[in-house]
Design an enzyme around this catalytic site. Structure first.
Site, PDB file in Angstrom:
ATOM      1  CD  GLU A 107     -29.428 -27.474  -3.468  1.00 26.12           C
ATOM      2  OE1 GLU A 107     -28.581 -26.560  -3.548  1.00 26.12           O
ATOM      3  OE2 GLU A 107     -30.396 -27.435  -2.688  1.00 26.12           O
ATOM      4  CE1 TYR A 152     -26.700 -28.409  -1.860  1.00 29.32           C
ATOM      5  CE2 TYR A 152     -26.813 -30.801  -1.996  1.00 29.32           C
ATOM      6  CZ  TYR A 152     -27.281 -29.599  -1.489  1.00 29.32           C
ATOM      7  OH  TYR A 152     -28.334 -29.605  -0.611  1.00 29.32           O
ATOM      8  CG  HIS A 167     -26.263 -22.334  -1.392  1.00 31.64           C
ATOM      9  ND1 HIS A 167     -25.635 -23.041  -2.389  1.00 31.64           N
ATOM     10  CD2 HIS A 167     -27.371 -23.061  -1.065  1.00 31.64           C
ATOM     11  CE1 HIS A 167     -26.319 -24.141  -2.653  1.00 31.64           C
ATOM     12  NE2 HIS A 167     -27.381 -24.181  -1.854  1.00 31.64           N
ATOM     13  CD  GLU A 168     -29.634 -21.659   1.836  1.00 34.62           C
ATOM     14  OE1 GLU A 168     -30.636 -22.015   1.186  1.00 34.62           O
ATOM     15  OE2 GLU A 168     -28.736 -22.449   2.165  1.00 34.62           O
ATOM     16  CG  ASP A 214     -33.000 -38.080   4.788  1.00 30.27           C
ATOM     17  OD1 ASP A 214     -32.845 -37.050   4.096  1.00 30.27           O
ATOM     18  OD2 ASP A 214     -33.797 -38.134   5.741  1.00 30.27           O
ATOM     19  CG  HIS A 266     -31.679 -22.378  -3.353  1.00 32.87           C
ATOM     20  ND1 HIS A 266     -31.869 -23.345  -4.315  1.00 32.87           N
ATOM     21  CD2 HIS A 266     -30.872 -22.944  -2.407  1.00 32.87           C
ATOM     22  CE1 HIS A 266     -31.221 -24.443  -3.979  1.00 32.87           C
ATOM     23  NE2 HIS A 266     -30.600 -24.225  -2.822  1.00 32.87           N
ATOM     24  CD  GLU A 294     -33.636 -24.214  -0.844  1.00 30.84           C
ATOM     25  OE1 GLU A 294     -33.850 -25.152  -1.643  1.00 30.84           O
ATOM     26  OE2 GLU A 294     -32.868 -24.327   0.135  1.00 30.84           O
TER      27      GLU A 294
END
Length: 366
Positions: free
Chosen positions: A135, A200, A112-113, A192, A116, A88
């Site tokens: 998220e 989310y 979704h983007e 990560d 944001h 985003e």
């Protein structure tokens, strides 16, 4: 050698993780007064057609969340090596080319983007430990946009798939793992290694619970106050909870907010998602051994979410013959896309003892 100097002005403040540069053989096409798609020349026609409705999506989002404060909403369709669905970056969202399905069936990722632009870019988490503030709110906002564009049924299916994906993460980490909490300490942890659908989908469940408890109208008012208060700023979970108590006193205690945020697993008061279509698809899948099968004439028109629900609810033992019937009937291997789903993978007729696989569903054609 000749050189070219490019200048770009970014009047809005952004956190450093949202800064990105795109360099390559790029062309563009305007889609509306505030939106433009960039991509490689060979992809431009297909990309412009696929996302032609973005201007309408932008207007609908403004009706829900207030003024779009970034000037333009342009986006760049990346080469296939791009490893995410989207990123985003303000004023130039990056998108995976796998969204170019030929029938606009996957543009919800763009929703979704776009979401944001309010939840994540306008109001940003202070550190990755508070990632759910980005998220969780954005998945909720994405589904609000898609409810306007696609209807409540589509959102129910999306929510059910999200809940299934979340359950897979709970099982992967373990129900008591701190990484199944919305807030988790990450000092000395590679982000990560603990990245998952928890911020989310569990975050979305929590936001949905707040909305359902106080009512949509009241929650929408709170949300606009929240974004006005913290626009172009970063905040942490405790700041959010303090603002929530100020504007909606008593709500946090009523719904057990601290259990949701700081506790592992999924609290018992989670929102439930039910619809006639969800029940119909689930029954169709679970009835496999009774001889129940999809009607090929109807199933070829199923949207992606319906295929995901159906495949995700198939029994674990349909065997090679069942897989062959699916492939022969729906031509899965002639044109397909890959996705993650909780279904079995059969190797020489035996189901592997793992729960998440890369599986196939029909690829919609333009």
């Amino acid at each position: 050698a000749e050189t070219t100097t490019w200048q770009f002005e970014m009047p809005q403040p952004i956190p450093p993780y949202l800064l990105a540069l795109a360099v390559g053989n790029l062309v563009s096409e305007d889609l509306g007064p505030r939106s433009r798609v960039y991509t490689e020349p060979e992809m431009l026609e297909a990309c412009a057609w696929e996302v032609a409705t973005v201007d309408d999506m932008l207007r609908k989002a403004e009706e829900l969340f207030g003024e779009y404060r970034w000037g333009r909403f342009d986006f760049l369709v990346m080469p296939p090596s791009f490893p995410y669905g989207g990123m985003e970056n303000p004023r130039l969202t990056f998108l995976t080319p796998s969204l170019i399905a030929g029938d606009r069936s996957l543009v919800e990722v763009l929703a979704h983007e776009l979401a944001h632009s309010w939840t994540g870019n306008l109001v940003t988490n202070a550190t990755n430990e508070h990632f759910w503030l980005n998220e969780g709110f954005t998945v909720w906002a994405e589904r609000r946009i898609n409810e306007v564009l696609e209807g409540k049924e589509a959102v129910t299916l999306s929510s059910a798939l999200g809940r299934e994906a979340l359950q897979g993460e709970i099982e992967r980490f373990g129900a008591e793992s701190p990484y199944t909490a919305l807030y988790s300490k990450q000092e000395g942890v590679d982000p990560d290694d603990v990245y998952s659908q928890v911020p989310y989908e569990k975050g979305c469940l929590f936001v949905t619970l707040m909305e359902q408890t106080v009512g949509r109208e009241k929650f929408d008012t709170f949300l606009k106050q929240y974004m006005d208060e913290f626009q172009f700023r970063s905040l942490d979970t405790e700041e959010f909870l303090a603002f929530l108590e100020k504007k909606l006193p008593g709500l946090a205690d009523q719904i057990g907010a601290k259990e949701w945020i700081y506790g592992p697993g999924i609290p018992a008061n989670e929102p439930k998602f039910q619809s006639d279509r969800l029940s119909e698809l689930t029954k169709l899948a679970t009835g496999w051994h009774d001889g129940t099968r999809p009607d090929p004439a109807k199933a070829k028109h199923w949207p992606v979410a319906e295929w995901l629900v159906y495949l995700g609810n198939l029994p674990n033992d349909i065997g090679e013959d069942g897989c062959k019937w699916m492939d022969d009937t729906f031509k899965l291997t002639e044109g397909f896309f890959l996705f993650e789903a909780l279904v079995p993978l059969y190797v020489k007729g035996k189901a592997e003892p793992i729960k998440t696989y890369r599986v196939i569903a029909p690829c919609p054609q333009r």
